[in-house]
Design a protein around this motif. Structure first.
Motif, mmCIF file in Angstrom:
data_model
loop_
_atom_site.group_PDB
_atom_site.id
_atom_site.type_symbol
_atom_site.label_atom_id
_atom_site.label_comp_id
_atom_site.label_asym_id
_atom_site.label_seq_id
_atom_site.Cartn_x
_atom_site.Cartn_y
_atom_site.Cartn_z
ATOM 1 N N LEU A 244 -7.068 -5.506 8.359
ATOM 2 C CA LEU A 244 -5.616 -5.679 8.321
ATOM 3 C C LEU A 244 -5.045 -5.261 6.977
ATOM 4 N N GLY A 245 -5.833 -5.421 5.902
ATOM 5 C CA GLY A 245 -5.385 -4.940 4.598
ATOM 6 C C GLY A 245 -5.177 -3.430 4.599
ATOM 7 N N THR A 246 -6.070 -2.710 5.278
ATOM 8 C CA THR A 246 -5.929 -1.253 5.398
ATOM 9 C C THR A 246 -4.682 -0.889 6.193
ATOM 10 N N ILE A 247 -4.442 -1.639 7.277
ATOM 11 C CA ILE A 247 -3.236 -1.379 8.085
ATOM 12 C C ILE A 247 -1.979 -1.684 7.273
ATOM 13 N N ALA A 248 -2.003 -2.772 6.500
ATOM 14 C CA ALA A 248 -0.849 -3.124 5.670
ATOM 15 C C ALA A 248 -0.557 -2.035 4.642
ATOM 16 N N SER A 249 -1.612 -1.451 4.068
ATOM 17 C CA SER A 249 -1.422 -0.364 3.095
ATOM 18 C C SER A 249 -0.765 0.850 3.755
ATOM 19 N N ARG A 250 -1.176 1.125 4.987
ATOM 20 C CA ARG A 250 -0.557 2.241 5.708
ATOM 21 C C ARG A 250 0.922 1.967 5.969
ATOM 22 N N LEU A 251 1.242 0.722 6.353
ATOM 23 C CA LEU A 251 2.641 0.370 6.603
ATOM 24 C C LEU A 251 3.469 0.449 5.329
ATOM 25 N N GLN A 252 2.865 0.133 4.184
ATOM 26 C CA GLN A 252 3.585 0.252 2.919
ATOM 27 C C GLN A 252 3.977 1.699 2.652
ATOM 28 N N ARG A 253 3.080 2.624 2.978
ATOM 29 C CA ARG A 253 3.380 4.048 2.760
ATOM 30 C C ARG A 253 4.402 4.572 3.768
ATOM 31 N N GLU A 254 4.279 4.118 5.014
ATOM 32 C CA GLU A 254 5.159 4.643 6.058
ATOM 33 C C GLU A 254 6.561 4.048 5.997
ATOM 34 N N TYR A 255 6.666 2.802 5.532
ATOM 35 C CA TYR A 255 7.962 2.111 5.511
ATOM 36 C C TYR A 255 8.201 1.502 4.133
ATOM 37 N N PRO A 256 8.369 2.325 3.107
ATOM 38 C CA PRO A 256 8.499 1.792 1.740
ATOM 39 C C PRO A 256 9.742 0.935 1.544
ATOM 40 N N GLU A 257 10.806 1.160 2.312
ATOM 41 C CA GLU A 257 12.022 0.383 2.107
ATOM 42 C C GLU A 257 11.844 -1.079 2.489
ATOM 43 N N THR A 258 11.029 -1.351 3.484
ATOM 44 C CA THR A 258 10.855 -2.732 3.954
ATOM 45 C C THR A 258 9.490 -3.321 3.614
ATOM 46 N N ASN A 259 8.475 -2.492 3.428
ATOM 47 C CA ASN A 259 7.110 -3.000 3.283
ATOM 48 C C ASN A 259 6.490 -2.714 1.920
ATOM 49 N N LYS A 260 7.291 -2.288 0.954
ATOM 50 C CA LYS A 260 6.739 -1.980 -0.359
ATOM 51 C C LYS A 260 6.065 -3.221 -0.953
ATOM 52 N N ASP A 261 4.785 -3.080 -1.306
ATOM 53 C CA ASP A 261 3.983 -4.146 -1.932
ATOM 54 C C ASP A 261 3.846 -5.389 -1.056
ATOM 55 N N VAL A 262 4.110 -5.266 0.236
ATOM 56 C CA VAL A 262 3.946 -6.389 1.165
ATOM 57 C C VAL A 262 2.534 -6.334 1.740
#
Length: 813
Positions: A244-262
């Motif tokens: 899930l950490g890997t998936i979260a990192s992907r979401l941070q890259r794909e959606y930086p406005e909402t998921n940056k550093d989340v």
């Protein structure tokens, strides 16, 4: 096996022959074992197996969003779908949220407020829970937003609200004016997936617009959904976290406005940062240590009793040894008797646990939430008690058995011999046990004293705002069809009507109750003129409040002004910040007049308020914001009424004013704010109260142990005391002799206990407020109490020693 049965039969006869000894020993063990069984039953219900009726619940884990500042947060529905669909380490993943809705049956005129769970459609399938009546909803029911207006009832709600109607399936229950069809009733005992909360119903996630308006199933930033997943066969917690950490990192890259550093966190359910376990984990860990210490004191007491009894049986033991009994045979006989005592004590402990396991409910706060725990004694508690009883038999039985299984045959078999098993080694062991009991009692008393002092300090300090003479009444207009603009107008009219009531000194609004379990506003504003440092999180909690809120709550405004009647939706947007936020973003400046952007709107700071406590009494100062509730277009609010007298006296008039404006508006909760906020200290209060009870029990047992040792010694030294008195010793001399001997043991134990208490106090630092873990006043008070009780325990046998008749004592042998 035959020898063992023989030992047990003989042990039963010996225990029956000495009913006084047996009763004292069994009662002592029952208290110690019962206390452990009771607290373990709480640990079971809150931490180890809180998800009742869930299939293989140990494979269920909590999944939480981690904000850039490290705080744990709920997740969004789009993130949930990405985690669910991309994960291989989970066989299933669910989302859910606690919701309160206005419910109404067709036969009812007024709606009422009920709490339940808004859940993803695969909820019951992943948990492995089937309906007791009808069916549950499934993943295939999901056909888009608003597509599945179904509801599954809890067994308790079905009985209370529907009168256990067997024809409940197909009936309609209105939720916020939307019709929902009852399709099933959950099995009895299934409470849901938020520990400590008993859900009344479950509705599908696709009905969010009706059940939880104001939230969104499309917005990706962390919103309102708790996540939980079932680990696939063979998958570990560590593997799930990595995936899930890997998936979260992907979401941070794909959606930086909402998921940056989340980020994302995977943990056992007992470690989740929501539910009752989040509050009770440190308390239960502390109590588990405390009851173990109480049990050790009880074991030391019974060991002393066994040593005293062994003295009376020394001739019997010597005869058995002289007739050929080996030391191992004697040891086994004595341990068999200890095992019988422990099993009897364990049986008493089970009855004690049956009586006391529900005590935790009485400590839980009146939180206006459906709080419930699966408390009671089940097979796991019985197995734990049996194992604890057998371990206890070894703890208190082994040392006395080993000590007395090698009698001095020559001395013991002499007519009138009195020194064999009462020798120096046994006396040292008895003294050592008293020292250990005293030291453990000091640790218990010190912990109880620190927690009581901490609770008093927290109550005296207060949260930084006034809670006295304030009535809180919660209402939510969304179920009555109000929009944001209409809600603002309703709230303003209501405040005007309430202020006109006799005995009302002021009225205002707030959306979230500080220091409460539910509700917290969170925003990530852009500060005009401020450049964030790399990786700096700008996330800030907020509350939405009404006009004159700060005056009513007596929160000082340090600069500028507070929010007023003119701060309405059509006026310029304004806000008030606290002093910590002002110092962080505008150091050395007056923050009044500066601007910030939140929710794509610019707000002007018009005031700086003094810091208060928002989330817990132990929190460090943190930035906080206050927005005008009339400019936030909220449909839910808490009405705050400052009264001249008892706030409860105005409950009926306030309700009348609400219903006079709109009879369809349900009143959710009403309470005295002071009593309501006392709930924020409930974990501290549980720990303090139970620590006092268990500490007092430990002190009592230690005192009884000291009294027993000195009584035994007085009996052993009866001849010596008679000689002393015949040679001219005064009663005061004899009194001093016995008291001095007892207090020497107490002082040694006290010194050792104070050292151990100083070290152990650091472990409960998280439960302390306003008191250091080495608080000198607490340790002085503990020492005074211990010495006073110990003096009493020493005085009683010493006084009996002064009554020895020299002539009788000299003729004793």
């Amino acid at each position: 096996m035959g020898n063992l049965l023989q030992d047990l039969r003989y042990g039963l006869r010996m225990l029956a022959k000495n009913p006084g000894f047996t009763a004292v020993a069994v009662l002592t063990l029952a208290l110690g074992i019962g206390g452990n069984s009771t607290v373990f039953s709480w640990v079971e219900a809150v931490l180890l197996h809180p998800l009742t009726l869930v299939r293989d619940s140990g494979r269920m884990v909590a999944i939480e969003t981690v904000m850039p500042n490290g705080e744990f947060h709920t997740s969004s529905y789009p993130d949930y779908k990405d985690y669910r669909d991309a994960s291989q380490t989970f066989s299933g993943m669910i989302g859910f949220e606690l919701v309160a809705v206005n419910t109404k049956l067709e036969s009812e005129e007024q709606p009422q407020r009920d709490w339940g769970l808004l859940v993803t459609e695969n909820y019951f399938d992943v948990l492995g829970v089937n309906a007791a009546r009808g069916r549950t909803f499934h993943a295939e029911d999901n056909r888009g937003a608003g597509s599945d207006p179904y509801i599954v009832l809890s067994d308790g709600y079905w009985q209370r609200r529907f009168g256990a109607d067997p024809g409940v399936l197909g009936k309609i229950l209105e939720i916020n004016r939307r019709a929902f069809t009852v399709i099933g009733v959950a099995p009895r005992g299934f409470n849901g997936t938020i520990v400590g909360i008993t859900a009344n119903y479950w509705v599908p996630m696709m009905m969010q617009p009706d059940v939880l308006p104001g939230e969104s199933l499309t917005y990706r930033a962390p919103t309102f959904i708790h996540l939980m997943g079932r680990l696939s066969p063979g998958a570990s917690l560590k593997q799930a976290q990595a995936e899930l950490g890997t998936i979260a990192s992907r979401l941070q890259r794909e959606y930086p406005e909402t998921n940056k550093d989340v980020g994302i966190s995977v943990c056992p359910v007992w470690k989740a940062h929501y539910g009752l376990q989040d509050f009770l984990l440190p308390v239960l860990a502390f109590l588990m240590v405390v009851v173990v210490l109480v049990l050790l004191i009880a074991c030391a007491n019974v060991a002393n009793l066994l040593l005293a009894r062994a003295t009376a049986r020394e001739k019997e033991t010597a005869i058995r040894a002289a007739m050929g009994a080996s030391r191992m045979r004697l040891l086994r006989q004595m341990l068999a008797e200890s095992l019988l005592l422990a099993l009897l004590g364990g049986a008493g402990g089970v009855f004690f646990a049956l009586w006391s396991s529900n005590f935790l409910v009485y400590f839980l706060p009146p939180a206006h939430l459906p709080i419930g725990l699966p408390l009671g004694v089940d097979s796991r508690i019985l197995i734990f008690t049996l194992a604890l009883s057998m371990a206890t038999a070894l703890i208190f039985g082994l040392a006395p058995a080993w000590q007395t299984s090698r009698p001095d045959l020559n001395a013991s078999l002499k007519e009138g011999g009195r020194t064999s098993s009462a020798g120096a080694s046994q006396h040292r062991l008895r003294s050592l046990l008293v020292v250990a009991e005293t030291a453990l009692a000091v640790v218990l008393l010190a912990g109880a004293g620190l927690l009581i002092r901490s609770l008093r300090a927290a109550e005296a300090a207060g949260p930084g705002f006034s809670t006295g003479h304030v009535l809180l009444t919660a209402i939510d207009l969304r179920g009555s069809g109000y929009t944001g603009d209409q809600s603002a107008a309703f709230f303003l009219r209501l405040l005007e009507q309430i202020k006109a009531l006799p005995g009302v000194k002021g009225a205002s609004l707030e959306r979230f109750v500080p220091l409460w379990f539910t509700g917290r506003g969170y925003t990530r504003p852009t500060i005009e003129g401020y450049t964030p440092r790399p990786n700096e999180d700008i996330g800030i909690d907020y509350n939405a409040v009404g006009p004159n809120y700060f005056a009513l709550m007596r929160i000082p405004i340090l600069f500028g002004r507070e929010l007023a009647d003119q701060d309405r939706l059509e006026k310029p947007l304004v806000c008030v910040i606290n002093q910590t936020m002002a110092e962080r973003f505008w150091p050395g400046q007056n923050a009044v007049g500066h601007r910030l952007n939140s929710w794509d709107r610019w707000w002007t700071v018009v005031g700086v308020a003094k810091d208060v406590k928002y989330h817990s009494m132990n929190e460090s100062p943190e930035p906080f914001m206050y927005f005008p509730l009339l400019q936030e277009t909220s449909t839910d609010a808490n009405i705050l009424v400052k009264t001249a007298g008892d706030p409860r006296g105005l409950l009926a008039p306030v309700r009348q004013k609400i219903h006079a404006l709109d009879p369809s508006v349900p009143i959710l909760d009403s309470d005295d704010l002071a009593g309501l906020l006392a709930v924020s200290l409930f974990a501290n209060r549980i720990a303090a109260n139970l620590a006092v009870v268990l500490g007092s029990l430990g002190l009592l047992l230690a005192s009884v142990g000291l009294y027993g040792v000195l009584s035994y010694l007085v009996g052993q030294r009866r001849h010596e005391i008679g000689i002393r008195m015949a040679l001219g010793a005064r009663p005061a001399d004899v009194l001093g002799l016995v008291v001095k001997q007892g207090m020497r043991l107490v002082l040694i134990g006290a010194v050792l206990g104070l050292g151990a208490a100083l070290a152990a106090a650091r472990l409960i630092a998280s439960l302390l407020y306003g008191v250091g873990s080495s608080d000198p006043l607490t340790f002085v008070a503990v020492s005074v109490v211990l010495v006073a009780v110990a003096l009493l325990a020493c005085y009683l046998p010493a006084r009996r020693a002064t009554k020895v008749d020299p002539m009788v004592a000299l003729r004793y042998e």
